[in-house]
Scaffold this motif. Structure first.
Motif, mmCIF file in Angstrom:
data_model
loop_
_atom_site.group_PDB
_atom_site.id
_atom_site.type_symbol
_atom_site.label_atom_id
_atom_site.label_comp_id
_atom_site.label_asym_id
_atom_site.label_seq_id
_atom_site.Cartn_x
_atom_site.Cartn_y
_atom_site.Cartn_z
ATOM 1 N N SER A 40 0.839 -1.186 0.000
ATOM 2 C CA SER A 40 0.000 0.000 0.000
ATOM 3 C C SER A 40 0.883 1.249 0.000
ATOM 4 C CB SER A 40 -0.877 -0.048 1.249
ATOM 5 O OG SER A 40 -1.611 1.130 1.342
ATOM 6 N N GLY A 41 0.547 2.200 -0.872
ATOM 7 C CA GLY A 41 1.319 3.443 -0.935
ATOM 8 C C GLY A 41 2.488 3.394 -1.912
ATOM 9 N N ALA A 42 2.701 2.236 -2.562
ATOM 10 C CA ALA A 42 3.842 2.085 -3.476
ATOM 11 C C ALA A 42 3.673 2.906 -4.754
ATOM 12 C CB ALA A 42 4.041 0.613 -3.828
ATOM 13 N N GLY A 43 2.410 3.252 -5.072
ATOM 14 C CA GLY A 43 2.156 4.045 -6.278
ATOM 15 C C GLY A 43 1.420 3.278 -7.367
ATOM 16 N N LYS A 44 0.874 2.108 -7.022
ATOM 17 C CA LYS A 44 0.234 1.254 -8.017
ATOM 18 C C LYS A 44 -0.992 1.920 -8.655
ATOM 19 C CE LYS A 44 -0.613 -2.045 -5.025
ATOM 20 N NZ LYS A 44 -0.193 -1.313 -3.802
ATOM 21 N N SER A 45 -1.870 2.459 -7.805
ATOM 22 C CA SER A 45 -3.081 3.102 -8.346
ATOM 23 C C SER A 45 -2.709 4.334 -9.163
ATOM 24 C CB SER A 45 -4.039 3.491 -7.219
ATOM 25 O OG SER A 45 -4.531 2.324 -6.599
ATOM 26 N N SER A 46 -1.718 5.081 -8.703
ATOM 27 C CA SER A 46 -1.277 6.252 -9.463
ATOM 28 C C SER A 46 -0.797 5.827 -10.845
ATOM 29 C CB SER A 46 -0.149 6.971 -8.733
ATOM 30 O OG SER A 46 -0.605 7.434 -7.478
ATOM 31 N N LEU A 47 -0.093 4.708 -10.905
ATOM 32 C CA LEU A 47 0.414 4.211 -12.185
ATOM 33 C C LEU A 47 -0.739 3.928 -13.147
ATOM 34 C CD1 LEU A 47 2.649 3.124 -14.041
ATOM 35 C CD2 LEU A 47 2.487 0.930 -12.846
HETATM 36 N N1 LIG Z 1 -4.804 12.528 -4.945
HETATM 37 C C1 LIG Z 1 -3.715 12.438 -4.165
HETATM 38 N N2 LIG Z 1 -3.230 13.524 -3.511
HETATM 39 C C2 LIG Z 1 -2.138 13.454 -2.729
HETATM 40 N N3 LIG Z 1 -1.425 12.318 -2.536
HETATM 41 C C3 LIG Z 1 -1.854 11.185 -3.142
HETATM 42 C C4 LIG Z 1 -3.010 11.182 -3.994
HETATM 43 N N4 LIG Z 1 -3.199 9.925 -4.461
HETATM 44 C C5 LIG Z 1 -2.197 9.183 -3.942
HETATM 45 N N5 LIG Z 1 -1.389 9.935 -3.167
HETATM 46 C C6 LIG Z 1 -0.175 9.464 -2.460
HETATM 47 O O1 LIG Z 1 0.682 8.886 -3.413
HETATM 48 C C7 LIG Z 1 1.316 7.709 -2.889
HETATM 49 C C8 LIG Z 1 0.966 6.507 -3.758
HETATM 50 O O2 LIG Z 1 -0.419 6.229 -3.644
HETATM 51 P P1 LIG Z 1 -1.182 5.138 -4.529
HETATM 52 O O3 LIG Z 1 -0.831 5.349 -5.955
HETATM 53 O O4 LIG Z 1 -2.616 5.155 -4.168
HETATM 54 O O5 LIG Z 1 -0.478 3.775 -4.027
HETATM 55 P P2 LIG Z 1 -1.035 2.262 -3.968
HETATM 56 O O6 LIG Z 1 -2.158 2.130 -4.950
HETATM 57 O O7 LIG Z 1 0.158 1.420 -4.293
HETATM 58 O O8 LIG Z 1 -1.488 2.047 -2.562
HETATM 59 C C9 LIG Z 1 0.833 7.596 -1.449
HETATM 60 O O9 LIG Z 1 1.791 8.204 -0.633
HETATM 61 C C10 LIG Z 1 -0.461 8.386 -1.441
HETATM 62 O O10 LIG Z 1 -0.730 8.915 -0.179
#
Ligand SMILES: Nc1ncnc2c1ncn2[C@@H]1O[C@H](COP(=O)(O)OP(=O)(O)O)[C@@H](O)[C@H]1O
Ligand SMILES: [Mg+2]
Length: 353
Positions: A40-47
């Motif tokens: 969790s927090g690795a950046g997967k969803s952002s990717l």
């Molecule tokens: N909309 C956002 N605004 C600020 N920080 C974000 C946002 N979305 C994700 N983050 C941050 O970016 C990092 C990666 O999040 P995320 O891509 O959701 O990871 P995962 O899906 O692997 O859990 C985390 O530190 C999260 O808190």
């Protein structure tokens, strides 16, 4: 089919910068199931959100099916229609399904087609066809509230396929489901991959998901991809964290004058006779430190960690013998000071299709 190059995403959060993606280079080939795993927090969803441009990357490029989506998005409002069309060819499946409760199953699936301006008759025909494909032909008139979690995700998958995408992105599609339902949804994704030639990029925090259906995988940590490759390549990489998680064969050297070797084999390759042959041919005692056998992406793969007496220099010939038998043999531990690290031997057989 999907390429990201130097993909970076920096969020501004209450005056602070959060780097969620830090220069991600990803290559997903046409027709493969590719898993991205990470905590969790690795950046997967952002990717995944940057790949379909739900989120604008801070820098870097995203190319899907040969089309540079970042360039399209950068061309301003007039590129909006092109970008919408390009995105309609990328299906997206979500952890919490994201269905509209006020719409019937059929009308949920028709929604993306309405947005694309497809006529009512064609929408209806397509929705029913997709419901049949995901095994819910009898649920067209039902409402999401009347369905189980697994059924809702099948509707989510049908909706994702409405625009005839070449690519399906899945963000933790099975994380809200029980193990049995998870298996059936993974099987559905695998079937769709094979029947439709669909390229699937899935994000998960569960190693079992990777093991069950992925041809290739990448490990993400702190916004970076730290390991990636086909499952076969990963298993053949000494010290690979993913390979270790997929096949925790365990075991460390029992003394300094020992050589530890990971032997990987595919299909029905019988290791037992090979190990005893090795022992007889070179008159050495071999200890088995650990072994695992499993099915990865529909292929049987086995791994064994063995220990040979003597340092690496004394075992060059026995290790060569194992490789001649068609096994991958990688030295995991030896006197590192004197010997350069071995590069992985080429795959003897393609693991993934
Ligand atoms: N909309 C956002 N605004 C600020 N920080 C974000 C946002 N979305 C994700 N983050 C941050 O970016 C990092 C990666 O999040 P995320 O891509 O959701 O990871 P995962 O899906 O692997 O859990 C985390 O530190 C999260 O808190
Ligand atoms: Mg996530």
């Amino acid at each position: 089919m999907i390429t990201t190059s130097g993909l970076t995403k920096v969020y501004q959060s209450r005056g602070r910068e959060v780097t969620a993606l830090d220069g991600v280079d990803l290559h997903v080939r046409e027709g493969e199931v590719y898993g991205v795993i990470g905590q969790s927090g690795a950046g997967k969803s952002s990717l995944i959100r940057c790949i379909n441009l739900l989120e604008r990357p801070t820098s870097g490029t995203v190319t899907v099916a040969g089309q540079d989506l970042t360039a399209l998005a950068g061309r301003g409002p007039r590129a909006g229609k092109e970008l919408r069309e390009a995105r309609s060819r990328i299906g997206m499946v979500f952890q919490h399904f994201n269905l509209l409760d006020s719409r019937s199953v059929q009308h949920n699936i028709e929604l993306p087609l309405e947005i694309l301006g497809v006529s009512g008759r064609d929408r209806s025909r397509k929705a029913l066809e997709l419901l049949d494909l995901v095994g819910l032909a009898d649920k067209a008139k039902a409402y999401p509230g009347q369905l189980s979690g697994g059924q809702k995700q099948r509707v989510g998958i049908a909706r994702a396929l409405a625009g005839d995408p070449k690519v399906l992105l899945s963000d933790e599609a099975t994380s809200a489901l029980d193990p049995e339902t998870t298996r059936s949804i993974l099987q559905l994704l695998r079937d769709l991959n094979q029947q439709l030639g669909l390229t699937v990029l899935l994000i998960t925090h569960e190693m079992d998901v990777v093991k069950t259906i992925c041809d290739s995988a990448a490990l993400m940590q702190k916004g970076r991809i730290v390991e990636s490759g086909t499952v076969g390549e990963l298993l053949a990489t000494p010290g690979s964290e993913l390979a270790h998680e997929l096949f925790p064969v365990g075991g460390t050297a029992s003394g300094p004058d020992r050589t530890v070797v990971d032997v990987t084999f595919h299909g029905e390759a019988a290791t037992q006779p090979v190990i005893s042959q090795l022992s007889r041919t070179y008159n050495i005692d071999i200890s088995i430190l650990g072994a695992a056998m499993d099915t990865v992406g529909g292929n049987q793969i086995g791994r064994m960690r063995i220990e040979l007496p003597g340092r690496f220099e004394e075992n060059v010939v026995p290790i060569g013998f194992l490789r001649e038998q068609g096994l991958q043999a990688e030295v995991v531990e030896h006197d590192a000071a004197s010997i350069p690290v071995q590069t992985p031997a080429p795959l003897t057989k393609e693991v993934a299709k």
